[in-house]
Write a protein that holds these residues in place. Structure first.
Motif, mmCIF file in Angstrom:
data_model
loop_
_atom_site.group_PDB
_atom_site.id
_atom_site.type_symbol
_atom_site.label_atom_id
_atom_site.label_comp_id
_atom_site.label_asym_id
_atom_site.label_seq_id
_atom_site.Cartn_x
_atom_site.Cartn_y
_atom_site.Cartn_z
ATOM 1 N N ARG A 1 0.835 -1.220 0.000
ATOM 2 C CA ARG A 1 0.000 0.000 0.000
ATOM 3 C C ARG A 1 0.864 1.263 0.000
ATOM 4 N NH1 ARG A 1 -5.207 -0.066 1.120
ATOM 5 N NH2 ARG A 1 -5.054 1.786 2.433
ATOM 6 N N ILE A 2 2.031 1.155 0.602
ATOM 7 C CA ILE A 2 2.970 2.291 0.589
ATOM 8 C C ILE A 2 3.494 2.506 -0.836
ATOM 9 C CG2 ILE A 2 5.332 2.920 1.297
ATOM 10 C CD1 ILE A 2 4.571 1.862 4.114
ATOM 11 N N ILE A 3 3.811 1.412 -1.522
ATOM 12 C CA ILE A 3 4.308 1.539 -2.903
ATOM 13 C C ILE A 3 3.203 2.142 -3.785
ATOM 14 C CG2 ILE A 3 5.237 0.301 -4.914
ATOM 15 C CD1 ILE A 3 6.341 -1.819 -2.902
ATOM 16 N N LEU B 1 4.386 11.681 -4.009
ATOM 17 C CA LEU B 1 3.483 11.682 -5.172
ATOM 18 C C LEU B 1 2.164 10.974 -4.827
ATOM 19 C CD1 LEU B 1 4.059 12.739 -8.089
ATOM 20 C CD2 LEU B 1 4.495 10.365 -8.743
ATOM 21 N N PRO B 2 0.996 11.606 -5.112
ATOM 22 C CA PRO B 2 -0.275 10.929 -4.801
ATOM 23 C C PRO B 2 -0.461 9.679 -5.663
ATOM 24 C CG PRO B 2 -0.663 13.036 -5.920
ATOM 25 C CD PRO B 2 0.809 12.942 -5.687
ATOM 26 N N ARG C 1 1.037 8.006 -9.782
ATOM 27 C CA ARG C 1 2.108 6.997 -9.874
ATOM 28 C C ARG C 1 1.776 6.046 -11.027
ATOM 29 N NH1 ARG C 1 3.675 5.675 -3.517
ATOM 30 N NH2 ARG C 1 3.647 7.865 -2.892
ATOM 31 N N PRO C 2 2.759 5.701 -11.867
ATOM 32 C CA PRO C 2 2.470 4.779 -12.991
ATOM 33 C C PRO C 2 2.410 3.327 -12.513
ATOM 34 C CG PRO C 2 4.750 5.471 -13.028
ATOM 35 C CD PRO C 2 4.131 6.166 -11.849
ATOM 36 N N ILE C 3 1.507 3.128 -11.542
ATOM 37 C CA ILE C 3 1.411 1.838 -10.839
ATOM 38 C C ILE C 3 -0.053 1.452 -10.807
ATOM 39 C CG2 ILE C 3 1.634 0.783 -8.545
ATOM 40 C CD1 ILE C 3 3.988 2.589 -7.999
ATOM 41 N N THR D 1 12.404 6.780 2.108
ATOM 42 C CA THR D 1 12.259 7.284 0.738
ATOM 43 C C THR D 1 11.805 6.147 -0.174
ATOM 44 O OG1 THR D 1 14.170 8.692 1.181
ATOM 45 C CG2 THR D 1 13.521 8.493 -1.123
ATOM 46 N N LEU D 2 11.023 6.537 -1.174
ATOM 47 C CA LEU D 2 10.532 5.577 -2.158
ATOM 48 C C LEU D 2 10.863 6.110 -3.544
ATOM 49 C CD1 LEU D 2 8.686 3.090 -1.737
ATOM 50 C CD2 LEU D 2 6.787 4.561 -2.390
ATOM 51 N N LYS D 3 11.542 5.296 -4.339
ATOM 52 C CA LYS D 3 11.870 5.741 -5.700
ATOM 53 C C LYS D 3 11.303 4.774 -6.724
ATOM 54 C CE LYS D 3 16.207 8.124 -4.757
ATOM 55 N NZ LYS D 3 17.643 8.134 -5.041
ATOM 56 N N LEU D 4 10.897 5.351 -7.864
ATOM 57 C CA LEU D 4 10.400 4.533 -8.970
ATOM 58 C C LEU D 4 11.244 4.864 -10.192
ATOM 59 C CD1 LEU D 4 7.731 2.709 -9.261
ATOM 60 C CD2 LEU D 4 6.984 4.566 -10.721
#
Ligand code: ATP
Length: 357
Positions: free
Chosen positions: A48-50, A71-72, A76-78, A60-63
């Motif tokens: 859920r965090i991702i 980023l809301p 996110r391209p998820i 920190t979270l990086k894509l």
């Protein structure tokens, strides 16, 4: 090439309860990556965090190299596929798959082409005009996958997507999911508490316990070389024996067992002579025999559990040690021994691994 997802020192607290303790892990592009662990270990929280449905307390979270911590979710391209596929009941299969594409304002002709392509991939082209209630559970789940994959997300999150299906279908869907991932090249992050499912599909697995990552490795490494006792116990079936290290040689530990038995264990690691260690042995590396075999240990079968292609045996060595063995049945289908019979147990070389508690 940057990693698909980088989770760096992520902490998640709910009030005074810490659900994730400084979790760090990298997920590679085009990888089938699984978060595996028992109920409550924090795997859904991490997913859920991702997705961006939960904020984080620290980290920190990086894509693909970009910091997406703030980023809301809708930016996110998820995409996510949930356990209950939540298709729109009033829409046809094709309309369900087109849903995300319409939101992206894709031209109508492109939508038609993409929907046809997705339906072909999930082998449901002939069901395009049906509504969800006219489909089986497995078909509904395939439509949910096609709907989530249609907008070509960079990452697809799957939250126990097979758990609502019956066993037979679940097993068939494993192969389909893996094929779909390979065909699309999308990075899959799959959450499950089912270790068989994780072993069958994943390129790599992160095993979690109580908000911490215990081990990240390929399925075979997790199964054969568990890093901790928790991993050894959670994945597959295992025998654990307490042994004392008598000597070391070439990275192996010569161990003494209760009852005067000796075993050479691999992966001695930091074990030292005189120390007490846990030995871990997979039951399929222990074979039972009705006639004497080289290095066979005399034993009595206490219980058997017939499994169709194999039989599980609980045996008692003459020195009193209890061990579990899994052996293929005879060619005529009979188990090799039955409860109460005497026989011999052979432990394959390198079957035992040293685990420091
Ligand atoms: P399951 O397989 O049962 O879904 P899980 O491994 O996915 O389990 P999480 O749902 O991530 O576990 O939960 C991890 C821990 O965080 C659990 O102890 C849970 O009770 C707690 N938790 C989750 N969400 C909340 C919340 N909104 N408020 C308080 N605690 C929460």
């Amino acid at each position: 090439m940057p990693q698909a997802v980088e989770i760096i020192d992520v902490v998640k607290k709910y009030g005074s309860f810490t659900a994730l303790h400084n979790v760090s892990l990298d997920i590679r592009p085009n990888e089938f990556f699984t978060l595996l662990g028992p109920s409550g270990c924090g795997k859904t929280t991490l997913l859920r965090i991702i997705a961006g449905f939960e904020d984080i307390t620290a980290g920190t979270l990086k894509l693909f190299g970009t910091d997406i911590t703030a980023l809301p979710p809708d930016r996110r391209p998820i995409n996510t596929v949930f356990q209950h596929y939540s298709l729109f009941p009033h829409m046809t299969v094709a309309e369900n798959v087109a849903f995300g594409l319409r939101r992206l304002k894709m031209p109508a002709a492109d939508i038609t082409r993409r929907v046809a392509e997705m339906l072909e991939m999930i082998k449901l082209s002939s069901h395009a005009g049906r509504r969800p209630h006219q489909l089986s559970g497995g078909q509904q789940q395939r439509v949910a996958l096609a709907r989530a994959l249609a907008p070509r997300p960079k990452v697809l999150l799957l939250d126990e997507p097979l758990s609502a299906l019956d066993l037979k279908l679940r097993q068939a869907m494993r192969m389909e999911l893996k094929t779909l991932q390979q065909q699309t090249g999308v990075t899959f992050i799959f959450v499950t508490h089912d270790q068989e499912e994780a072993l069958a599909m994943s390129d790599r697995i992160a095993v979690m316990s109580e908000g911490r990552v215990q081990q990240i490795d390929a399925p075979q490494v997790i199964y054969e070389h568990p890093a901790t006792r928790f991993v050894a116990d959670f994945i597959g079936d295992a025998n654990f024996l307490t042994a004392s290290v008598e000597g070391l040689e070439d990275g192996r530990a010569h161990c003494g067992l209760p009852g005067g038995y000796r075993l050479i264990a691999r992966d001695a690691g930091a074990a030292r002579p005189g120390q007490s260690v846990s030995l871990f042995l997979r039951p399929e590396k222990l074979s039972v025999h009705d006639t004497p075999v080289e290095e066979g240990i005399g034993m009595t079968v206490r219980t058997i559990v017939y499994q169709g292609d194999a039989t599980d045996y609980l045996v008692e060595l003459d020195g009193g040690v209890m061990l579990r063995s899994r052996c293929e049945n005879r060619i005529n289908g009979d188990p090799i021994l039955t409860a109460g019979e005497r026989g011999f147990l052979r432990i394959a070389p390198d079957a035992a691994k040293t685990l420091l508690d």
